[in-house]
Structures are given as C-alpha cells and as structure tokens.
Design a protein around this motif. Structure first.
Motif, PDB file in Angstrom:
ATOM      1  N   ALA A 154      39.749  11.754  45.176  1.00 53.01           N
ATOM      2  CA  ALA A 154      40.801  12.747  44.992  1.00 53.01           C
ATOM      3  C   ALA A 154      40.776  13.208  43.539  1.00 53.01           C
ATOM      4  N   VAL A 155      40.659  14.512  43.355  1.00 50.48           N
ATOM      5  CA  VAL A 155      40.699  15.100  42.014  1.00 50.48           C
ATOM      6  C   VAL A 155      42.067  15.749  41.851  1.00 50.48           C
ATOM      7  N   TYR A 156      42.889  15.160  41.006  1.00 51.73           N
ATOM      8  CA  TYR A 156      44.222  15.705  40.725  1.00 51.73           C
ATOM      9  C   TYR A 156      44.092  16.613  39.498  1.00 51.73           C
ATOM     10  N   PHE A 157      44.140  17.908  39.748  1.00 49.95           N
ATOM     11  CA  PHE A 157      43.813  18.867  38.691  1.00 49.95           C
ATOM     12  C   PHE A 157      44.752  18.775  37.493  1.00 49.95           C
ATOM     13  N   ASN A 158      46.033  18.552  37.733  1.00 45.92           N
ATOM     14  CA  ASN A 158      46.965  18.426  36.605  1.00 45.92           C
ATOM     15  C   ASN A 158      47.423  16.990  36.395  1.00 45.92           C
ATOM     16  N   GLY A 159      46.722  16.068  37.060  1.00 46.22           N
ATOM     17  CA  GLY A 159      47.014  14.660  36.887  1.00 46.22           C
ATOM     18  C   GLY A 159      48.172  14.138  37.714  1.00 46.22           C
ATOM     19  N   LYS A 160      48.888  15.012  38.400  1.00 47.19           N
ATOM     20  CA  LYS A 160      50.076  14.619  39.157  1.00 47.19           C
ATOM     21  C   LYS A 160      49.735  14.411  40.622  1.00 47.19           C
ATOM     22  N   SER A 161      50.256  13.348  41.197  1.00 47.65           N
ATOM     23  CA  SER A 161      49.958  13.026  42.594  1.00 47.65           C
ATOM     24  C   SER A 161      50.489  14.079  43.555  1.00 47.65           C
ATOM     25  N   ASP A 162      51.533  14.789  43.163  1.00 44.68           N
ATOM     26  CA  ASP A 162      52.077  15.842  44.022  1.00 44.68           C
ATOM     27  C   ASP A 162      51.595  17.232  43.603  1.00 44.68           C
ATOM     28  N   GLY A 163      50.631  17.289  42.699  1.00 45.23           N
ATOM     29  CA  GLY A 163      50.063  18.556  42.261  1.00 45.23           C
ATOM     30  C   GLY A 163      48.870  18.940  43.110  1.00 45.23           C
ATOM     31  N   PRO A 164      48.226  20.057  42.791  1.00 46.94           N
ATOM     32  CA  PRO A 164      47.051  20.474  43.559  1.00 46.94           C
ATOM     33  C   PRO A 164      45.942  19.428  43.489  1.00 46.94           C
ATOM     34  N   ARG A 165      45.333  19.164  44.654  1.00 51.27           N
ATOM     35  CA  ARG A 165      44.334  18.092  44.769  1.00 51.27           C
ATOM     36  C   ARG A 165      43.121  18.595  45.514  1.00 51.27           C
ATOM     37  N   MET A 166      41.956  18.198  45.038  1.00 49.29           N
ATOM     38  CA  MET A 166      40.704  18.467  45.733  1.00 49.29           C
ATOM     39  C   MET A 166      40.110  17.148  46.191  1.00 49.29           C
ATOM     40  N   ASP A 167      39.804  17.032  47.471  1.00 49.64           N
ATOM     41  CA  ASP A 167      39.124  15.849  47.982  1.00 49.64           C
ATOM     42  C   ASP A 167      37.615  16.087  47.946  1.00 49.64           C
ATOM     43  N   VAL A 168      36.901  15.210  47.273  1.00 45.70           N
ATOM     44  CA  VAL A 168      35.445  15.318  47.167  1.00 45.70           C
ATOM     45  C   VAL A 168      34.813  14.226  48.021  1.00 45.70           C
ATOM     46  N   LEU A 169      33.885  14.627  48.874  1.00 45.20           N
ATOM     47  CA  LEU A 169      33.151  13.703  49.742  1.00 45.20           C
ATOM     48  C   LEU A 169      31.741  13.537  49.208  1.00 45.20           C
ATOM     49  N   LEU A 170      31.308  12.304  49.053  1.00 38.92           N
ATOM     50  CA  LEU A 170      29.950  12.009  48.585  1.00 38.92           C
ATOM     51  C   LEU A 170      29.249  11.107  49.598  1.00 38.92           C
ATOM     52  N   TYR A 171      27.999  11.457  49.928  1.00 40.19           N
ATOM     53  CA  TYR A 171      27.095  10.570  50.640  1.00 40.19           C
ATOM     54  C   TYR A 171      25.921  10.287  49.706  1.00 40.19           C
ATOM     55  N   ILE A 172      25.700   9.022  49.401  1.00 38.18           N
ATOM     56  CA  ILE A 172      24.649   8.620  48.464  1.00 38.18           C
ATOM     57  C   ILE A 172      23.635   7.763  49.219  1.00 38.18           C
ATOM     58  N   PRO A 173      22.339   8.121  49.188  1.00 37.72           N
ATOM     59  CA  PRO A 173      21.344   7.384  49.979  1.00 37.72           C
ATOM     60  C   PRO A 173      21.198   5.940  49.509  1.00 37.72           C
ATOM     61  N   ASN A 174      21.227   5.023  50.458  1.00 32.57           N
ATOM     62  CA  ASN A 174      21.116   3.603  50.112  1.00 32.57           C
ATOM     63  C   ASN A 174      19.685   3.162  49.850  1.00 32.57           C
ATOM     64  N   GLN A 175      18.710   3.925  50.361  1.00 27.26           N
ATOM     65  CA  GLN A 175      17.320   3.470  50.219  1.00 27.26           C
ATOM     66  C   GLN A 175      16.750   3.731  48.839  1.00 27.26           C
ATOM     67  N   VAL A 176      17.500   4.473  47.992  1.00 28.73           N
ATOM     68  CA  VAL A 176      17.034   4.812  46.645  1.00 28.73           C
ATOM     69  C   VAL A 176      17.801   3.973  45.637  1.00 28.73           C
ATOM     70  N   LYS A 177      17.075   3.292  44.783  1.00 30.00           N
ATOM     71  CA  LYS A 177      17.708   2.493  43.732  1.00 30.00           C
ATOM     72  C   LYS A 177      17.906   3.329  42.474  1.00 30.00           C
ATOM     73  N   GLY A 178      18.933   3.009  41.753  1.00 35.97           N
ATOM     74  CA  GLY A 178      19.181   3.726  40.513  1.00 35.97           C
ATOM     75  C   GLY A 178      19.863   5.059  40.762  1.00 35.97           C
ATOM     76  N   PRO A 179      20.174   5.800  39.700  1.00 35.33           N
ATOM     77  CA  PRO A 179      20.834   7.099  39.830  1.00 35.33           C
ATOM     78  C   PRO A 179      19.967   8.093  40.601  1.00 35.33           C
ATOM     79  N   VAL A 180      20.562   8.800  41.552  1.00 31.99           N
ATOM     80  CA  VAL A 180      19.829   9.716  42.422  1.00 31.99           C
ATOM     81  C   VAL A 180      20.184  11.159  42.086  1.00 31.99           C
ATOM     82  N   PRO A 181      19.290  12.103  42.407  1.00 35.53           N
ATOM     83  CA  PRO A 181      19.646  13.515  42.300  1.00 35.53           C
ATOM     84  C   PRO A 181      20.648  13.888  43.381  1.00 35.53           C
TER      85      PRO A 181
END
Length: 415
Positions: free
Chosen positions: A88-115
C-alpha cells in the motif's frame, strides 16, 4: 457507449498546410546543438518544459510524507513460481488518504536482485491473474458491459467483486514473464487518478495538489498516471529483490501515453515500452491522420493540460510533436508497437514517430531505429529503438509480449 473507449475513432483529415516536422536537435533560439552535453543541459530541459507547459501539464515531486506498507508476502505464490508482495502506497502518509495498491510477482528461480517490468492496469490488480491472494480493488471501476476486450459484468455498482479475478489475464502473461526472469509490478490506474469525467480531478492524488489545478499547465490525468509510475519506482528502490537499475515501464493505449511520459520524465526507468499509445503517445500529429487533438481535448478533457486545447484543429501546425517525447527517452532503449487495424492510433504515425526520434539516438551515439521503412506485419526490428506492427486491432497479444521479452533480454536482462 463505454466510458473507456479503447477503439479510437478516426478523425477527418486536416486540410491546413502541413508544417515541417520540428527538429529535436534545434534549441528554442534556432541554434543547433553539437554536443551530448548540450542535449543534456540545454535541449532536453527545454523539451521537458515545453511539453509540461503545453501538453501534459506540470507535476509535483515525490511527496515528503509518502509511506509504504507491505501488507502481504507469499513466498510460494503461483504454485511456488513466485514471491507475491502487495504494498500500500499512502501518498500523503495518512491511512485514510489516497492509496495505491502495488502488486509484485518476483520469480523464485532467480537469485539476487532481478529486472522488472512496471505497468498500470485497466481493471484492478485482481484482474491480471486469478490468484485468490490478490486484494480486490476498492476503487471506482467501469461496468464494462459490451467491452470487446473483456467481460467485466463482475463489476457491481462500479465496484469490483471476487468474480473479477483473472478477467484480464490474457493481456498479462505472468508465467512467461516470470519464466524469463523478470518481476512484474502493477497497480490500478484509478488508485492514482480518475478516468471518469464526473469525478475527474476529485479523486486519487490530484486533490492533494490544488496549486497544480485551475491553471493552463495543470496536473493532467496522463501526467498523474506517469507520476504514479514514478512513485512505484520509489518503492522499488527500497526492495532488495528488484534491481532498480533494470526496470522497464510498459503501457497500452492511454496507459501507453502515461508510460511514455513517465519514461521521458523519469530517467530511473531503464527501458520504455509504448504499446499502441496513439495520439498523445507515439504517433505524430503532423500527419493529420487518426485521432486528433480536438477529440483528445473534448472526449477526454482530463487527460492533458488545459493549454493543449489551444492547439485543437492545429495538428499539422504544431511547433512540437511526439517524436520529441520519444527523444526524451534517449539514449535508453524504447519499443513502439502498432496494430494493423488500430486506425485511430495511426500505425504509420507511430512508426514515423519512432523513426523521427532516431536522429537524437544517433546523435548520442546509438543506433536508433534500424530501418527507415515500415517493416512488414509480424516482423520486429530492434535497435536502441524497436518497432513492430502485427495484424489485428487495439489489444495486447502474446505476439507483442514475445517481442518485448526479446527486447528486454537484449537490453536489460544482463545489464
């Protein structure tokens, strides 16, 4: 008629005398730049200011009080193929403020930071995959009945239901992306800014910045979506599983316009994919073909800044054009793609936009687009600028993703 109109109407040709395409390597005072340093310190800032003032609008910076909350982590998502995170990205830091939910899928077969590939979606995070762990969006959503690309009868009273899981998975080949070693990061456009006329400028992040409204260079919705992509990048820089130096930004249709502007304004994006972005994206207005400025400013008055309205019916006379926006990505790689039946987006105009940006790429010592003639259907050409046109209409297909993944492999997989 659906409020999200994916199939752009073809505008009547403009009969005004066309002006020569403006040269991105000429300063506003008419002098030609001769060094890469001049591009960096003089011409590039000029172009960014012109497009912010005249077309996309000016945007605020990173909010000082913005905060991130990782509310979900599943290391065995999708049958163990990926780690799923939701932030959850709280744009103004407030829990009742505008929020963007970001979904991430990160491959498990790759070690280390991935593109990673970052892109906004049209129908909520839950639409890109049937994964029951994805939080269903609570933001406003179109009913979408009769939409030729997706059946969203699961939307009730303009809110998504459990029945919307995976309804747009066809356009988001999560398994293919993960198997190639890339993370996929997405968020819903309506979390950032409204695409509905009745609520434009009143939901999402725009109400946080009243000083950027009620003026000619106001904070338009395309610019707001691009701004949201940069805020996703802010989070990525804190996540140890993703390499922030190998992040591509992707967008289709109006979100392709946003991806292109995000890539132009935020150099942290290492690569840009502009998919069928059409007018206000990759296509040239100077051709006077396809969707025009009048339609953009009347059917979608919230997309661009108020100043852009003064150019209605002046498409072929513009003192700037979209090849200059593509040029702002240089020398980073960019891919522009079209579809044969997507006439409103003017495939030839998208190709000409990419070709006309090549002069800047070559000036900066890269290849640019490796052809001067439009390639045949289903043939991808890939230099520092990539391009293809495929059969069919305004859509995202497996063929498109095959070309994009090859382009990503070439430019950022092992960077």
């Amino acid at each position: 008629m659906l409020k999200t109109t994916f199939l752009c109407l073809v505008a009547l040709p403009l009969f005004a005398q066309k002006q020569p395409l403006p040269d991105p390597l000429l300063l506003n005072n008419g002098k030609r730049i001769t060094t890469a340093n001049q591009w960096r310190t003089q011409r590039r800032p000029e172009l960014l200011e012109r497009f912010a003032n005249e077309m996309y609008g000016h945007s605020p910076g990173r909010p000082s009080t913005m905060r991130f909350e990782v509310f979900d982590t599943d290391t065995k998502a999708l049958g163990g193929k990926a780690t799923r995170k939701q932030v959850a990205v709280y744009f103004n830091g407030k829990s009742d403020g505008p929020r963007m939910d970001v979904l991430l899928y990160i491959p498990n077969q790759v070690k280390g930071p991935v593109p990673a590939i970052v892109g906004l979606n049209f129908w909520g995070n839950q639409s890109i995959n049937a994964d029951p762990g994805i939080r269903v969006s609570t933001s406003w959503m179109e009913s979408g009945r009769g939409n030729p690309y997706i059946d969203v009868s699961c939307v009730v009273n303009h809110r998504s239901t459990e029945g919307c899981r995976g309804i747009n998975a066809r356009q988001w080949p999560v398994d293919s992306i993960l198997s190639r070693g890339y993370a996929l990061v997405t968020a819903y456009r309506e979390d950032i800014a409204s695409d509905e006329k009745s609520t434009m400028f009143t939901t999402g992040v725009q109400p946080l910045y009243p000083e950027f409204q009620n003026r000619g260079d106001n904070f338009g919705t395309v610019a707001a979506w691009a701004w949201g992509l940069s805020r996703i990048m802010d989070y990525i820089q804190t996540d140890k599983r993703i390499d922030p130096n190998r992040v591509a930004v992707f967008g289709w249709s109006r979100l392709g316009k946003a991806a292109l502007w995000a890539g132009a304004t935020d150099e942290r994006f290492a690569l840009v994919i502009s998919h069928e972005s059409g007018a206000g994206g990759a296509k040239l207005f100077h051709r006077g073909v396809g969707e025009n400025i009048r339609r953009l400013c009347t059917v979608f008055p919230h997309w661009f800044a108020g100043n852009f309205k003064k150019y209605m019916d002046q498409d072929t006379l513009l003192p700037f054009d979209q090849h200059m926006v593509i040029s702002l990505v240089a020398p980073r790689p960019i891919y522009v793609a079209s579809a044969e039946q997507d006439k409103g987006s003017d495939p030839e105009g998208e190709f000409e936009g990419a070709k006309s940006a090549s002069s800047v790429y070559q000036f900066l010592g890269t290849q640019g687009l490796p052809t001067s003639t439009m390639p045949p259907l289903n043939q991808s050409v890939q230099g520092q600028i990539g391009y293809h046109i495929r059969p069919g209409g305004h859509d995202v297909t497996n063929f498109d993703w095959t070309q994009y993944l090859a382009f990503l492999d070439k430019h950022i997989k092992k960077k």
